[in-house]
Write a protein that holds these residues in place. Sequence first.
Motif, PDB file in Angstrom:
ATOM      1  N   PRO A  43       0.823  -1.213   0.000  1.00 14.16           N
ATOM      2  CA  PRO A  43       0.000   0.000   0.000  1.00 14.16           C
ATOM      3  C   PRO A  43       0.848   1.249   0.000  1.00 14.16           C
ATOM      4  O   PRO A  43       1.874   1.333   0.650  1.00 14.16           O
ATOM      5  CB  PRO A  43      -0.790  -0.139   1.304  1.00 14.16           C
ATOM      6  N   GLY A  44       0.416   2.183  -0.708  1.00 18.18           N
ATOM      7  CA  GLY A  44       1.152   3.442  -0.790  1.00 18.18           C
ATOM      8  C   GLY A  44       0.460   4.398  -1.737  1.00 18.18           C
ATOM      9  O   GLY A  44      -0.658   4.157  -2.192  1.00 18.18           O
ATOM     10  N   TYR A  45       1.086   5.494  -2.021  1.00 20.59           N
ATOM     11  CA  TYR A  45       0.521   6.495  -2.905  1.00 20.59           C
ATOM     12  C   TYR A  45       0.559   6.019  -4.350  1.00 20.59           C
ATOM     13  O   TYR A  45       1.496   5.342  -4.769  1.00 20.59           O
ATOM     14  CB  TYR A  45       1.296   7.812  -2.797  1.00 20.59           C
ATOM     15  N   THR A  60      -5.186   9.227   2.216  1.00 18.09           N
ATOM     16  CA  THR A  60      -4.339   8.838   1.088  1.00 18.09           C
ATOM     17  C   THR A  60      -4.906   9.427  -0.204  1.00 18.09           C
ATOM     18  O   THR A  60      -6.100   9.264  -0.480  1.00 18.09           O
ATOM     19  CB  THR A  60      -4.272   7.308   0.985  1.00 18.09           C
ATOM     20  N   ARG A  71      -5.516   2.385  -0.567  1.00 13.26           N
ATOM     21  CA  ARG A  71      -4.684   1.934   0.557  1.00 13.26           C
ATOM     22  C   ARG A  71      -5.492   1.160   1.594  1.00 13.26           C
ATOM     23  O   ARG A  71      -5.137   0.046   1.976  1.00 13.26           O
ATOM     24  CB  ARG A  71      -4.023   3.138   1.228  1.00 13.26           C
ATOM     25  N   CYS A  72      -6.619   1.730   2.071  1.00 18.80           N
ATOM     26  CA  CYS A  72      -7.380   1.084   3.147  1.00 18.80           C
ATOM     27  C   CYS A  72      -8.659   0.431   2.652  1.00 18.80           C
ATOM     28  O   CYS A  72      -9.356  -0.225   3.444  1.00 18.80           O
ATOM     29  CB  CYS A  72      -7.718   2.093   4.240  1.00 18.80           C
TER      30      CYS A  72
END
Length: 300
Positions: A43-45, A60, A71-72
């Motif tokens: 997960p990330g940008y 995010t 991400r979530c």
Amino acid sequence: MTERVRSLLVPVEDPQHRPAPVRSVAPVLPGRPLAERPQVRAPGYEQGHEHGLPCPWCATPNRPDRRFCTRCAMPMERDGMQQAQHRPWWRRLPLFGRRREIPWAGDRPPLRRAFDRLLSWGVGALALGLLIWAVVSIPAGVQATRDHFAKRAPVAPDDIRASRSYQGHHPDLAFDKVNNTWWGSGIRGTGEGQWIEARFDQPTRLLDLIITPGVSTKADELTKSALPHRLKATITTKEGKTRTRHLTLDQGAGGQRRAFRVGEVTKVRFTIESAYATSEKKQVALAEIEMFGPSNSDGG
């Protein structure tokens, strides 16, 4: 003949030890197949969307066309978050407003079966019933505590009656505070069914009784009459309701104290059910019945 046989034999050499052949490759166990590891994107940008729409849950940045956060995995709609924050008042109560933690993406919440729900409701109903019972029982518990520690004071009835009496031994003699006078049932034998009754003009609270059986407190005079064994006390409250208590006396001389906690009574009737040392020449006798209630010095 011997030489001819020898000529037919074939010469054989003696056996010789031969070294084991040397192998170039040693034997090995077969290999274990390994499953391929899945390639999971951390997960990330998202690349190229640093200034995208922020997630209302984890902030995010996401593309404008996404409905769930990258991400979530939570919904990107703000209405769902506002509804979760601004719940109705009844949902905010401790019993109904318990918020459950929302699982993250990839986390499976525990399954709840029907038996678990029934058990939860059963425990809740039991706890609620115990709470209601405790609240209802508080006044009775307070009064019982006050009665236990209250100072006792004699209580005299305003009117005394009996089913019948022996000549010269009327029912008032059982409440005259003198132990050498007595009330007689006037019937030989057990005297079963005969009664003596104390009445009060004002509702009175009673705590204890002292009953002296026989014609006196002297042990050598116990054989002059039959002694009451079991008495049924019929209590009438100020509301007009009746209830019964059973008193069991010992076969001995002197007063016998019994707990008799009843509240706000207007009359008490003592009925003879059985007796000691009965005969055709004796009748059941009661020397004294003393009643005690809370003392006025205690504020009772």
